[in-house]
Design a protein around this motif. Structure first.
Motif, PDB file in Angstrom:
ATOM      1  N   TRP A   1       1.180  -1.492  -0.212  1.00 46.12           N
ATOM      2  CA  TRP A   1       0.176   0.041   0.087  1.00 46.12           C
ATOM      3  C   TRP A   1       1.015   1.212  -0.865  1.00 46.12           C
ATOM      4  O   TRP A   1       0.967   2.126  -0.842  1.00 46.12           O
ATOM      5  N   LEU A   2       1.630   1.409   0.713  1.00 45.35           N
ATOM      6  CA  LEU A   2       3.134   2.571   1.026  1.00 45.35           C
ATOM      7  C   LEU A   2       3.184   2.512  -0.056  1.00 45.35           C
ATOM      8  O   LEU A   2       3.650   3.476  -1.216  1.00 45.35           O
ATOM      9  N   ILE A   3       3.764   1.454  -1.005  1.00 45.62           N
ATOM     10  CA  ILE A   3       4.823   2.020  -2.621  1.00 45.62           C
ATOM     11  C   ILE A   3       3.585   2.137  -3.991  1.00 45.62           C
ATOM     12  O   ILE A   3       4.463   2.982  -4.635  1.00 45.62           O
TER      13      ILE A   3
ATOM     14  N   PRO B   1       2.702  -5.497  -7.700  1.00 47.32           N
ATOM     15  CA  PRO B   1       2.324  -5.195  -9.302  1.00 47.32           C
ATOM     16  C   PRO B   1       1.448  -5.421  -9.459  1.00 47.32           C
ATOM     17  O   PRO B   1       0.939  -4.470 -10.419  1.00 47.32           O
ATOM     18  N   LEU B   2       0.291  -6.026  -8.495  1.00 48.09           N
ATOM     19  CA  LEU B   2      -1.244  -6.287  -8.668  1.00 48.09           C
ATOM     20  C   LEU B   2      -1.470  -4.578  -8.274  1.00 48.09           C
ATOM     21  O   LEU B   2      -2.670  -4.869  -8.989  1.00 48.09           O
ATOM     22  N   MET B   3      -1.221  -3.995  -7.298  1.00 48.96           N
ATOM     23  CA  MET B   3      -2.251  -2.813  -6.800  1.00 48.96           C
ATOM     24  C   MET B   3      -1.558  -1.642  -7.935  1.00 48.96           C
ATOM     25  O   MET B   3      -1.679  -0.857  -8.301  1.00 48.96           O
TER      26      MET B   3
ATOM     27  N   GLU C   1      -9.705   3.718  -4.845  1.00 47.42           N
ATOM     28  CA  GLU C   1     -10.056   4.173  -3.510  1.00 47.42           C
ATOM     29  C   GLU C   1     -10.220   5.399  -3.668  1.00 47.42           C
ATOM     30  O   GLU C   1     -10.495   6.159  -2.157  1.00 47.42           O
ATOM     31  N   GLN C   2      -9.436   7.062  -5.057  1.00 44.27           N
ATOM     32  CA  GLN C   2      -9.544   7.911  -4.468  1.00 44.27           C
ATOM     33  C   GLN C   2     -11.619   8.138  -4.714  1.00 44.27           C
ATOM     34  O   GLN C   2     -12.133   8.979  -3.870  1.00 44.27           O
TER      35      GLN C   2
ATOM     36  N   TRP D   1     -10.901  -1.743   3.722  1.00 46.37           N
ATOM     37  CA  TRP D   1     -11.941  -2.834   4.336  1.00 46.37           C
ATOM     38  C   TRP D   1     -12.510  -3.485   2.635  1.00 46.37           C
ATOM     39  O   TRP D   1     -12.561  -4.666   2.684  1.00 46.37           O
ATOM     40  N   HIS D   2     -13.243  -1.945   1.827  1.00 44.96           N
ATOM     41  CA  HIS D   2     -14.093  -2.335   1.456  1.00 44.96           C
ATOM     42  C   HIS D   2     -14.102  -2.333  -0.108  1.00 44.96           C
ATOM     43  O   HIS D   2     -15.007  -2.756  -0.937  1.00 44.96           O
ATOM     44  N   VAL D   3     -12.513  -1.427  -0.739  1.00 41.32           N
ATOM     45  CA  VAL D   3     -12.311  -1.272  -2.215  1.00 41.32           C
ATOM     46  C   VAL D   3     -11.160  -2.313  -2.479  1.00 41.32           C
ATOM     47  O   VAL D   3     -10.958  -2.993  -2.892  1.00 41.32           O
ATOM     48  N   THR D   4      -9.797  -1.681  -1.181  1.00 39.80           N
ATOM     49  CA  THR D   4      -8.664  -2.024  -1.537  1.00 39.80           C
ATOM     50  C   THR D   4      -8.516  -3.787  -1.442  1.00 39.80           C
ATOM     51  O   THR D   4      -7.771  -4.524  -1.948  1.00 39.80           O
ATOM     52  N   LEU D   5      -8.787  -4.011  -0.534  1.00 41.51           N
ATOM     53  CA  LEU D   5      -8.633  -6.157   0.093  1.00 41.51           C
ATOM     54  C   LEU D   5      -9.511  -6.248  -1.431  1.00 41.51           C
ATOM     55  O   LEU D   5      -9.057  -7.279  -1.243  1.00 41.51           O
ATOM     56  N   PRO D   6     -10.571  -5.987  -0.822  1.00 46.26           N
ATOM     57  CA  PRO D   6     -11.403  -7.438  -2.283  1.00 46.26           C
ATOM     58  C   PRO D   6     -11.292  -6.868  -3.528  1.00 46.26           C
ATOM     59  O   PRO D   6     -10.611  -8.715  -4.058  1.00 46.26           O
ATOM     60  N   LYS D   7      -9.811  -5.944  -4.249  1.00 55.20           N
ATOM     61  CA  LYS D   7      -9.698  -6.388  -5.266  1.00 55.20           C
ATOM     62  C   LYS D   7      -7.743  -6.853  -5.146  1.00 55.20           C
ATOM     63  O   LYS D   7      -8.105  -7.497  -5.987  1.00 55.20           O
TER      64      LYS D   7
END
Length: 276
Positions: A72-74, A150-152, A160-161, A175-181
């Motif tokens: 997430w940070l990178i 690579p996926l993110m 997310e924005q 929890w509802h946007v990033t993690l499911p993807k």
């Protein structure tokens, strides 16, 4: 040419994968199923199994949290030192596990940099469970991050924005946007991390001290039993090795299942993207 390549690949797999695997199970069961079960029921074998599961139970969740945070940070922020962080994540891939174990000995051993302070406070790391956990965590921590980054990067941050713009908090957005993807890539990385944690030998061998019933993991137990040169001990070695092989086969099966689910999900989403 195609048939020749297929035949060569199958021959290679049979000689270097299937034949050794069959030999492991053959030697493990050569004295009968009762001896096989007895070998796995030995107190030292059970202690090695418990220690292996304990180390994996600590290292894998720690690396999962680190991998999520690092990915997430990178992929979502620009900051000074990002290239250095990516390089450090890849460091265990470039360093021999034996060398990494030796580094921990030089840091935490009796004659190491922090050894006298640890001894004065009665804290044991080298030749104890904490050292095994540290060594295992070090050699396995790139796996989750390397699956997610690579996926993110490919997915981008538009959704997310949008969630943030609509008023979602950072935790709710994660929890509802990033993690499911990224859930399939995350599970894939966790499985690989767990497989490496249970099968790690080099770094653990250096920091463990090979103390039976205390600091011997399953790979170390296999080595010690095999080196005793008695038939019963070697049967026990192959019995523990067969258990590791079963864990590896289960890992491969779960890995294939995840790959199949990922392909199905991508195939289901592709027509929507093409229509859009």
């Amino acid at each position: 040419m195609r048939r020749t390549l297929v035949a060569a690949a199958l021959l290679f797999a049979a000689l270097f994968l299937l034949l050794p695997l069959a030999a492991v199970f053959g030697y493990a069961l050569r004295d009968g199923y009762a001896v096989y079960v007895q070998s796995l029921s030995d107190p030292d074998a059970r202690a090695a199994i418990r220690l292996t599961l304990l180390v994996a139970a600590i290292a894998v969740p720690a690396n999962t949290l680190f991998g999520l945070a690092a990915a997430w940070l990178i992929t979502r922020f620009a900051f000074r030192g990002k290239g250095l962080l990516v390089t450090l994540i890849d460091l265990p891939f470039a360093v021999s596990p034996v060398v990494s174990g030796l580094v921990f000995v030089l840091l935490f051993g009796a004659q190491g940099l922090l050894g006298p302070w640890l001894a004065a406070h009665d804290v044991g790391i080298i030749f104890a469970v904490p050292g095994i956990v540290l060594a295992t965590t070090f050699v396995t921590f790139p796996y989750v991050a390397r699956e997610l980054i690579p996926l993110m990067q490919d997915q981008g941050s538009e959704e997310e924005q949008a969630a943030i713009t609509l008023g979602a908090s950072a935790a709710r957005m994660f929890w509802h946007v990033t993690l499911p993807k990224v859930r399939w890539a995350l599970l894939y990385g966790v499985i690989l991390c767990n497989a490496r944690a249970m099968g790690e030998f080099g770094a653990v061998s250096v920091v463990s001290g090979h103390i039976r019933g205390l600091t011997a993991t399953m790979p170390l137990q296999v080595e010690m039993l095999y080196n005793e040169f008695s038939r019963y001990s070697q049967t026990g070695a192959f019995a523990v090795a067969s258990l590791l092989a079963l864990l590896a086969l289960a890992t491969l099966a779960i890995k294939r299942l995840l790959e199949w689910r990922m392909r199905r999900e991508h195939a289901a989403l592709r027509p929507l993207g093409e229509t859009a």
